[in-house]
Design a protein around this motif. Structure first.
Motif, PDB file in Angstrom:
ATOM      1  N   UNK A 123      78.730  65.671  97.879  1.00 24.75           N
ATOM      2  CA  UNK A 123      78.730  66.630  96.769  1.00 24.75           C
ATOM      3  C   UNK A 123      79.078  65.963  95.443  1.00 24.75           C
ATOM      4  N   UNK A 124      80.064  65.066  95.465  1.00 23.02           N
ATOM      5  CA  UNK A 124      80.520  64.507  94.187  1.00 23.02           C
ATOM      6  C   UNK A 124      79.635  63.383  93.664  1.00 23.02           C
ATOM      7  N   UNK A 125      79.082  62.579  94.562  1.00 21.97           N
ATOM      8  CA  UNK A 125      78.233  61.504  94.051  1.00 21.97           C
ATOM      9  C   UNK A 125      76.925  62.089  93.503  1.00 21.97           C
ATOM     10  N   UNK A 126      76.570  63.327  93.935  1.00 19.87           N
ATOM     11  CA  UNK A 126      75.337  63.966  93.436  1.00 19.87           C
ATOM     12  C   UNK A 126      75.583  64.952  92.310  1.00 19.87           C
ATOM     13  N   UNK A 127      76.828  65.129  91.892  1.00 27.35           N
ATOM     14  CA  UNK A 127      77.130  66.110  90.834  1.00 27.35           C
ATOM     15  C   UNK A 127      76.714  65.571  89.468  1.00 27.35           C
TER      16      UNK A 127
END
Ligand code: AP5
Ligand code: ZN
Length: 216
Positions: A123-127
């Motif tokens: 989730x965070x690396x793609x935010x």
């Protein structure tokens, strides 16, 4: 209502806070957003905070507490608030409790979001975030219509400095060490409501409303 949202980085606290703030008509106060505003403005507090946030470490308790309690003293937060990302340590929680007691108030509920680590990294690396209007998207789960551009205002989307895989892993470790003990602290006060944060945004929103006994 006075509500705290706790959860590992990327569990969807900000996403759910944006939905709940409309529903409850109380402001969502994110300690991370307040710190990033200070960093952007280049204030003394911002310069101190940047060293910690970029490394995935917590900013000292007194600094975040002073900043957040000042915000909670503003007129729009007097009748209630949603706190996203604060408190994050037992010390911060104790300071918040003291500050609320001075105004003869207490928290109504603490929502704790549960999520496995591997999902968090994804989730965070793609935010991606719009610096113009604050819209948050995910390159896979909620991609913008035009790659790299905000649907709402057309600005170029950016990546948060602490959303690299290495820093996300450090933030997860910091969460386990310094924030997880807070769950017991709030459970002992009868305030803790646990929410499974796996699923779609509307599914989680329904769980949040059910936990808070809000009729949908
Ligand atoms: P902060 O800004 O609070 O970051 P965080 O807690 O790490 O949380 P995030 O904002 O990264 O994630 P979120 O849970 O809000 O998830 P989101 O909704 O965006 O803190 C940053 C730093 O500031 C800290 O490391 C620390 O240094 C400092 N700091 C802040 N507060 C502090 C304090 N109190 N004390 C000391 N230091 C402090 O969602 C993530 C992504 O997933 C998005 O792309 C979103 O679109 C997507 N998504 C959301 N929900 C779903 C879903 N259901 N399905 C699929 N994708 C989803
Ligand atoms: Zn935008």
């Amino acid at each position: 209502m006075r509500i705290v949202l706790i959860g590992p980085p990327g569990a969807g606290k900000g996403t759910q806070a944006r939905i709940l703030t409309e529903r409850l008509s109380v402001p969502a106060v994110s300690s991370g957003d307040l710190l990033r505003a200070e960093i952007r403005e280049g204030t003394v507090l911002g310069q101190l905070a940047k060293q910690h946030t970029d490394a995935g470490e917590l900013v000292p308790d007194e600094v975040t507490t002073t900043m957040v309690t000042r915000r909670l003293g503003e007129p729009d937060a007097v009748g209630g608030f949603l706190l996203d990302g604060f408190p994050r340590t037992v010390r911060q929680a104790a300071l918040l409790e003291e500050s609320l007691a001075e105004g003869e108030t207490t928290l109504d509920a603490v929502l704790a979001f549960d999520m496995p680590d591997d999902e968090i990294v994804q989730r965070l690396t793609g935010r991606r975030i719009c610096p113009g209007c604050g819209t948050t998207v995910h390159v896979v789960f909620s991609p913008p219509r035009v790659p790299g551009r905000c649907d709402a205002c057309g600005n170029e989307l950016t990546r948060r400095a602490d959303d690299t895989e290495e820093t996300v892993l450090r933030r997860l470790a910091v969460y386990a060490e310094q924030t997880v003990p807070l769950l017991r602290w709030y459970a002992d006060r009868g305030l803790l409501l646990r929410v499974d944060a796996m699923g779609t945004v509307p599914e989680i929103s329904d769980r949040v409303c059910a936990a808070l006994a809000l009729t949908t």
